[in-house]
Design a protein around this motif. Structure first.
Motif, PDB file in Angstrom:
ATOM      1  N   LYS A  92       0.832  -1.204   0.000  1.00 43.51           N
ATOM      2  CA  LYS A  92       0.000   0.000   0.000  1.00 43.51           C
ATOM      3  C   LYS A  92       0.870   1.259   0.000  1.00 43.51           C
ATOM      4  O   LYS A  92       0.606   2.209  -0.736  1.00 43.51           O
ATOM      5  N   HIS A  93       1.909   1.264   0.805  1.00 44.56           N
ATOM      6  CA  HIS A  93       2.816   2.406   0.845  1.00 44.56           C
ATOM      7  C   HIS A  93       3.648   2.486  -0.431  1.00 44.56           C
ATOM      8  O   HIS A  93       3.916   3.579  -0.935  1.00 44.56           O
ATOM      9  N   PHE A  94       4.059   1.344  -0.946  1.00 43.21           N
ATOM     10  CA  PHE A  94       4.831   1.308  -2.186  1.00 43.21           C
ATOM     11  C   PHE A  94       4.008   1.913  -3.327  1.00 43.21           C
ATOM     12  O   PHE A  94       4.515   2.690  -4.139  1.00 43.21           O
ATOM     13  N   VAL A  95       2.721   1.592  -3.374  1.00 43.28           N
ATOM     14  CA  VAL A  95       1.845   2.097  -4.435  1.00 43.28           C
ATOM     15  C   VAL A  95       1.813   3.621  -4.434  1.00 43.28           C
ATOM     16  O   VAL A  95       1.812   4.254  -5.496  1.00 43.28           O
ATOM     17  N   LYS A  96       1.833   4.238  -3.264  1.00 40.25           N
ATOM     18  CA  LYS A  96       1.824   5.700  -3.189  1.00 40.25           C
ATOM     19  C   LYS A  96       3.039   6.267  -3.926  1.00 40.25           C
ATOM     20  O   LYS A  96       2.937   7.229  -4.685  1.00 40.25           O
ATOM     21  N   TYR A  97       4.191   5.670  -3.748  1.00 43.32           N
ATOM     22  CA  TYR A  97       5.408   6.139  -4.424  1.00 43.32           C
ATOM     23  C   TYR A  97       5.364   5.835  -5.914  1.00 43.32           C
ATOM     24  O   TYR A  97       5.854   6.628  -6.732  1.00 43.32           O
ATOM     25  N   LEU A  98       4.775   4.709  -6.267  1.00 34.67           N
ATOM     26  CA  LEU A  98       4.617   4.389  -7.689  1.00 34.67           C
ATOM     27  C   LEU A  98       3.690   5.399  -8.360  1.00 34.67           C
ATOM     28  O   LEU A  98       3.925   5.795  -9.509  1.00 34.67           O
ATOM     29  N   GLU A  99       2.652   5.818  -7.648  1.00 37.51           N
ATOM     30  CA  GLU A  99       1.759   6.840  -8.190  1.00 37.51           C
ATOM     31  C   GLU A  99       2.491   8.171  -8.361  1.00 37.51           C
ATOM     32  O   GLU A  99       2.279   8.876  -9.354  1.00 37.51           O
ATOM     33  N   ASP A 100       3.364   8.503  -7.431  1.00 35.83           N
ATOM     34  CA  ASP A 100       4.181   9.713  -7.577  1.00 35.83           C
ATOM     35  C   ASP A 100       5.108   9.589  -8.788  1.00 35.83           C
ATOM     36  O   ASP A 100       5.291  10.544  -9.546  1.00 35.83           O
ATOM     37  N   SER A 101       5.672   8.412  -8.965  1.00 34.74           N
ATOM     38  CA  SER A 101       6.533   8.151 -10.123  1.00 34.74           C
ATOM     39  C   SER A 101       5.746   8.319 -11.417  1.00 34.74           C
ATOM     40  O   SER A 101       6.217   8.955 -12.370  1.00 34.74           O
ATOM     41  N   LEU A 102       4.547   7.786 -11.436  1.00 32.14           N
ATOM     42  CA  LEU A 102       3.682   7.905 -12.608  1.00 32.14           C
ATOM     43  C   LEU A 102       3.350   9.374 -12.877  1.00 32.14           C
ATOM     44  O   LEU A 102       3.369   9.824 -14.030  1.00 32.14           O
ATOM     45  N   GLY A 103       3.077  10.120 -11.826  1.00 27.10           N
ATOM     46  CA  GLY A 103       2.808  11.547 -11.983  1.00 27.10           C
ATOM     47  C   GLY A 103       3.992  12.279 -12.605  1.00 27.10           C
ATOM     48  O   GLY A 103       3.820  13.130 -13.488  1.00 27.10           O
ATOM     49  N   SER A 104       5.198  11.944 -12.179  1.00 23.21           N
ATOM     50  CA  SER A 104       6.394  12.553 -12.759  1.00 23.21           C
ATOM     51  C   SER A 104       6.551  12.168 -14.222  1.00 23.21           C
ATOM     52  O   SER A 104       6.997  12.984 -15.043  1.00 23.21           O
ATOM     53  N   ALA A 105       6.175  10.947 -14.566  1.00 24.05           N
ATOM     54  CA  ALA A 105       6.255  10.509 -15.967  1.00 24.05           C
ATOM     55  C   ALA A 105       5.287  11.307 -16.837  1.00 24.05           C
ATOM     56  O   ALA A 105       5.626  11.701 -17.963  1.00 24.05           O
ATOM     57  N   TYR A 106       4.097  11.562 -16.337  1.00 24.93           N
ATOM     58  CA  TYR A 106       3.138  12.379 -17.088  1.00 24.93           C
ATOM     59  C   TYR A 106       3.614  13.833 -17.182  1.00 24.93           C
ATOM     60  O   TYR A 106       3.456  14.481 -18.222  1.00 24.93           O
ATOM     61  N   GLU A 107       4.188  14.321 -16.108  1.00 23.75           N
ATOM     62  CA  GLU A 107       4.721  15.680 -16.132  1.00 23.75           C
ATOM     63  C   GLU A 107       5.839  15.787 -17.167  1.00 23.75           C
ATOM     64  O   GLU A 107       5.885  16.741 -17.950  1.00 23.75           O
ATOM     65  N   TRP A 108       6.735  14.802 -17.200  1.00 23.60           N
ATOM     66  CA  TRP A 108       7.835  14.799 -18.161  1.00 23.60           C
ATOM     67  C   TRP A 108       7.298  14.749 -19.595  1.00 23.60           C
ATOM     68  O   TRP A 108       7.797  15.444 -20.473  1.00 23.60           O
ATOM     69  N   GLU A 109       6.250  13.949 -19.813  1.00 20.63           N
ATOM     70  CA  GLU A 109       5.660  13.871 -21.148  1.00 20.63           C
ATOM     71  C   GLU A 109       5.111  15.233 -21.581  1.00 20.63           C
ATOM     72  O   GLU A 109       5.247  15.628 -22.743  1.00 20.63           O
ATOM     73  N   THR A 110       4.495  15.947 -20.663  1.00 20.91           N
ATOM     74  CA  THR A 110       3.981  17.287 -20.976  1.00 20.91           C
ATOM     75  C   THR A 110       5.114  18.231 -21.338  1.00 20.91           C
ATOM     76  O   THR A 110       5.023  18.991 -22.313  1.00 20.91           O
ATOM     77  N   GLN A 111       6.189  18.182 -20.584  1.00 21.43           N
ATOM     78  CA  GLN A 111       7.333  19.041 -20.877  1.00 21.43           C
ATOM     79  C   GLN A 111       7.971  18.682 -22.221  1.00 21.43           C
ATOM     80  O   GLN A 111       8.409  19.569 -22.960  1.00 21.43           O
ATOM     81  N   LEU A 112       7.973  17.402 -22.543  1.00 20.72           N
ATOM     82  CA  LEU A 112       8.463  16.972 -23.856  1.00 20.72           C
ATOM     83  C   LEU A 112       7.588  17.572 -24.955  1.00 20.72           C
ATOM     84  O   LEU A 112       8.101  18.055 -25.970  1.00 20.72           O
ATOM     85  N   ALA A 113       6.283  17.562 -24.755  1.00 21.20           N
ATOM     86  CA  ALA A 113       5.362  18.146 -25.743  1.00 21.20           C
ATOM     87  C   ALA A 113       5.617  19.645 -25.900  1.00 21.20           C
ATOM     88  O   ALA A 113       5.577  20.165 -27.021  1.00 21.20           O
ATOM     89  N   VAL A 114       5.892  20.334 -24.803  1.00 21.78           N
ATOM     90  CA  VAL A 114       6.225  21.760 -24.878  1.00 21.78           C
ATOM     91  C   VAL A 114       7.482  21.950 -25.720  1.00 21.78           C
ATOM     92  O   VAL A 114       7.536  22.828 -26.595  1.00 21.78           O
ATOM     93  N   CYS A 115       8.476  21.117 -25.498  1.00 15.61           N
ATOM     94  CA  CYS A 115       9.720  21.206 -26.277  1.00 15.61           C
ATOM     95  C   CYS A 115       9.449  21.004 -27.763  1.00 15.61           C
ATOM     96  O   CYS A 115       9.998  21.726 -28.606  1.00 15.61           O
ATOM     97  N   TYR A 116       8.602  20.056 -28.073  1.00 17.09           N
ATOM     98  CA  TYR A 116       8.268  19.816 -29.482  1.00 17.09           C
ATOM     99  C   TYR A 116       7.536  21.013 -30.081  1.00 17.09           C
ATOM    100  O   TYR A 116       7.865  21.474 -31.176  1.00 17.09           O
ATOM    101  N   ARG A 117       6.589  21.550 -29.343  1.00 15.98           N
ATOM    102  CA  ARG A 117       5.818  22.695 -29.831  1.00 15.98           C
ATOM    103  C   ARG A 117       6.703  23.930 -30.009  1.00 15.98           C
ATOM    104  O   ARG A 117       6.408  24.793 -30.828  1.00 15.98           O
ATOM    105  N   GLN A 118       7.784  23.989 -29.251  1.00 18.63           N
ATOM    106  CA  GLN A 118       8.722  25.105 -29.367  1.00 18.63           C
ATOM    107  C   GLN A 118       9.838  24.816 -30.383  1.00 18.63           C
ATOM    108  O   GLN A 118      10.794  25.581 -30.495  1.00 18.63           O
ATOM    109  N   ASN A 119       9.697  23.703 -31.086  1.00 21.11           N
ATOM    110  CA  ASN A 119      10.672  23.287 -32.115  1.00 21.11           C
ATOM    111  C   ASN A 119      12.072  23.040 -31.560  1.00 21.11           C
ATOM    112  O   ASN A 119      13.066  23.300 -32.229  1.00 21.11           O
TER     113      ASN A 119
END
Length: 121
Positions: free
Chosen positions: A62-89
Motif C-alpha cells: 500500500k505504501h509502495f503504491v503511493k510512491y509508484l503513483e508519484d513516479s507515474l505523476g512525474s512521468a506524465y509531467e515529463w511527457e507534458t514538458q516533452l510536448a512543450v519542447c516539441y511545440r517550441q521546435n
C-alpha cells in the motif's frame, strides 16, 4: 510483505534509461532554458526512478503504491514538458515521437504494476 529489489524491477531499469536519454536531449536545449525546461525535465526524469526505488523500501505494498503513483505523476509531467519542447521546435518530430513512445510505455508498465499490487491486497 517482502521488500522489492528496485534494481531488478523492469520499470526502474527503463526509468533509468529514460534519464540517460533525457540528459542527452536536455543538453541540446537553448541556454535560456537552462533554469527552465532543462532543469525541470532533468528533475522529473530522475524523480520517476527515484520514487520507484524509494517506494521499494516501504514495508507494505500500500505504501509502495503511493510512491509508484508519484513516479507515474512525474512521468506524465515529463511527457507534458516533452510536448512543450516539441511545440517550441526544440526537437524533431521523429525524436519527439520516439521519446513520447518510451515514456508512454513506461507509464503503462508502472500503471500495470500498481494494478498488480492493488489486486494482491
Amino acid at each position: 510483505m517482502r521488500r522489492h529489489n528496485f534494481k531488478k524491477l523492469q520499470i526502474w531499469k527503463e526509468a533509468v534509461e529514460l534519464i540517460d536519454e533525457n540528459y542527452l536531449f536536455t543538453a541540446t536545449l537553448p541556454d535560456y532554458e537552462r533554469y527552465g525546461l532543462r532543469t525541470q525535465m532533468n528533475r522529473c526524469s530522475v524523480s520517476i526512478a527515484s520514487n520507484i526505488s524509494e517506494g521499494s523500501s516501504k514495508r507494505t505494498d500500500k505504501h509502495f503504491v503511493k510512491y509508484l503513483e508519484d513516479s507515474l505523476g512525474s512521468a506524465y509531467e515529463w511527457e507534458t514538458q516533452l510536448a512543450v519542447c516539441y511545440r517550441q521546435n526544440f526537437l524533431s518530430e521523429e525524436s519527439y515521437l520516439n521519446l513520447e513512445s518510451k515514456v508512454q510505455k513506461l507509464q503503462s508498465k508502472i500503471s500495470n504494476f500498481i494494478d498488480s499490487l492493488d489486486s494482491i491486497n
